[in-house]
Write a protein that holds these residues in place. Structure first.
Motif, mmCIF file in Angstrom:
data_model
loop_
_atom_site.group_PDB
_atom_site.id
_atom_site.type_symbol
_atom_site.label_atom_id
_atom_site.label_comp_id
_atom_site.label_asym_id
_atom_site.label_seq_id
_atom_site.Cartn_x
_atom_site.Cartn_y
_atom_site.Cartn_z
ATOM 1 N N TRP A 55 37.424 -11.785 -0.934
ATOM 2 C CA TRP A 55 35.969 -11.692 -0.851
ATOM 3 C C TRP A 55 35.567 -10.269 -0.506
ATOM 4 O O TRP A 55 36.177 -9.642 0.360
ATOM 5 C CB TRP A 55 35.446 -12.658 0.207
ATOM 6 N N ARG A 56 34.520 -9.787 -1.156
ATOM 7 C CA ARG A 56 34.023 -8.417 -0.927
ATOM 8 C C ARG A 56 32.732 -8.499 -0.118
ATOM 9 O O ARG A 56 31.822 -9.257 -0.448
ATOM 10 C CB ARG A 56 33.768 -7.738 -2.274
ATOM 11 N N LEU A 57 32.662 -7.708 0.946
ATOM 12 C CA LEU A 57 31.487 -7.726 1.819
ATOM 13 C C LEU A 57 30.285 -7.091 1.132
ATOM 14 O O LEU A 57 30.343 -5.946 0.698
ATOM 15 C CB LEU A 57 31.786 -6.986 3.120
ATOM 16 N N GLN A 81 37.485 -9.375 2.776
ATOM 17 C CA GLN A 81 38.048 -10.393 3.652
ATOM 18 C C GLN A 81 38.828 -11.338 2.737
ATOM 19 O O GLN A 81 38.245 -12.004 1.876
ATOM 20 C CB GLN A 81 36.982 -11.156 4.428
ATOM 21 N N CYS A 82 40.118 -11.332 2.902
ATOM 22 C CA CYS A 82 41.004 -12.084 2.020
ATOM 23 C C CYS A 82 41.494 -13.313 2.765
ATOM 24 O O CYS A 82 42.135 -13.190 3.811
ATOM 25 C CB CYS A 82 42.173 -11.208 1.589
ATOM 26 N N VAL A 83 41.161 -14.487 2.239
ATOM 27 C CA VAL A 83 41.471 -15.748 2.903
ATOM 28 C C VAL A 83 42.657 -16.402 2.194
ATOM 29 O O VAL A 83 42.630 -16.606 0.978
ATOM 30 C CB VAL A 83 40.248 -16.683 2.882
ATOM 31 N N ARG A 84 43.690 -16.717 2.976
ATOM 32 C CA ARG A 84 44.893 -17.357 2.463
ATOM 33 C C ARG A 84 45.120 -18.678 3.209
ATOM 34 O O ARG A 84 45.863 -18.731 4.189
ATOM 35 C CB ARG A 84 46.109 -16.429 2.626
ATOM 36 N N PRO A 85 44.460 -19.763 2.766
ATOM 37 C CA PRO A 85 44.563 -21.036 3.486
ATOM 38 C C PRO A 85 45.973 -21.604 3.560
ATOM 39 O O PRO A 85 46.297 -22.340 4.494
ATOM 40 C CB PRO A 85 43.653 -21.980 2.691
ATOM 41 N N THR A 86 46.831 -21.291 2.598
ATOM 42 C CA THR A 86 48.182 -21.862 2.603
ATOM 43 C C THR A 86 48.979 -21.453 3.837
ATOM 44 O O THR A 86 49.832 -22.199 4.293
ATOM 45 C CB THR A 86 48.968 -21.459 1.340
ATOM 46 N N ASN A 87 48.688 -20.272 4.395
ATOM 47 C CA ASN A 87 49.362 -19.881 5.640
ATOM 48 C C ASN A 87 48.363 -19.579 6.759
ATOM 49 O O ASN A 87 48.690 -18.873 7.712
ATOM 50 C CB ASN A 87 50.323 -18.704 5.413
#
Length: 197
Positions: A55-57, A81-87
């Protein structure tokens, strides 16, 4: 259309750096209006695939983020903001162009998150990385994240972040989420508007 109204309100504000007090009030009102039209009010259970990604602010009221622009000889570049739900990981990455050729920097913070409910997570900041893009071999957020996850060592200021145990946990609530736009509110009262191309 509330989404178009918000995007028009934040246009030309350089992520909030150029926003006046009047602008901030109008933007907050537009954010609040759009939040009432949230298509995914339970994103952590019903839309985790939309939440994942880089995601870009577009806008924030966070003075700690916007304050990077006040350092001499640098400008605040693109923030991700880079979201990595798997970890259960979040990577905050700020590109920091320099007015001095060859000294373009990067500031990255690595965090993990724990769901508190269906829209809010507690965030534990674990590591900060500050250095020159050329020494880190930075090209994209995804490539940097892969290097971090693979345990790569960097020629940079690379420090653990130790939060005091008696301090209330940092948290982030997703208050609006669709395929291309996300709004979040944080524990310090800041709002964040991000897009995903």
């Amino acid at each position: 259309m509330p989404k178009a109204k918000l995007l028009a309100a934040i246009a030309g504000k350089n992520r909030g750096i150029l926003a006046t007090a009047t602008d901030r009030q109008a933007i907050l009102a537009a954010i609040t209006e759009l939040e009432f039209h949230n298509p995914h009010p339970r994103p952590l259970t019903t839309a985790i695939d939309l939440l994942a990604g880089d995601w870009r602010l577009l806008y924030t009221s966070s003075q700690s983020l916007l304050g990077i622009d006040k350092f001499p000889l640098v400008k605040l570049g693109t923030i991700y903001q880079c979201v990595r739900p798997t970890n259960n990981a979040i990577y905050n990455i700020a590109e920091v162009p320099s007015l001095v050729p060859g000294l373009t920097g990067i500031v990255a913070v690595v965090a993990t998150f724990t769901a508190v409910n269906e829209s809010r997570v507690n965030v534990q900041f674990n590591r900060s990385l500050i250095g020159l893009q050329s020494l880190i071999d930075y090209s994209t957020p995804d490539r940097l994240i892969t290097a971090i996850e693979n345990g790569q060592k960097f020629t940079a200021i690379d420090l653990p972040i130790n939060r005091k145990e008696d301090k209330a946990p940092a948290w982030l609530e997703v208050t609006y989420l669709d395929e291309t736009l996300r709004i979040g509110r944080g524990n310090e009262g800041s709002v964040f508007v991000l897009d995903k191309g």
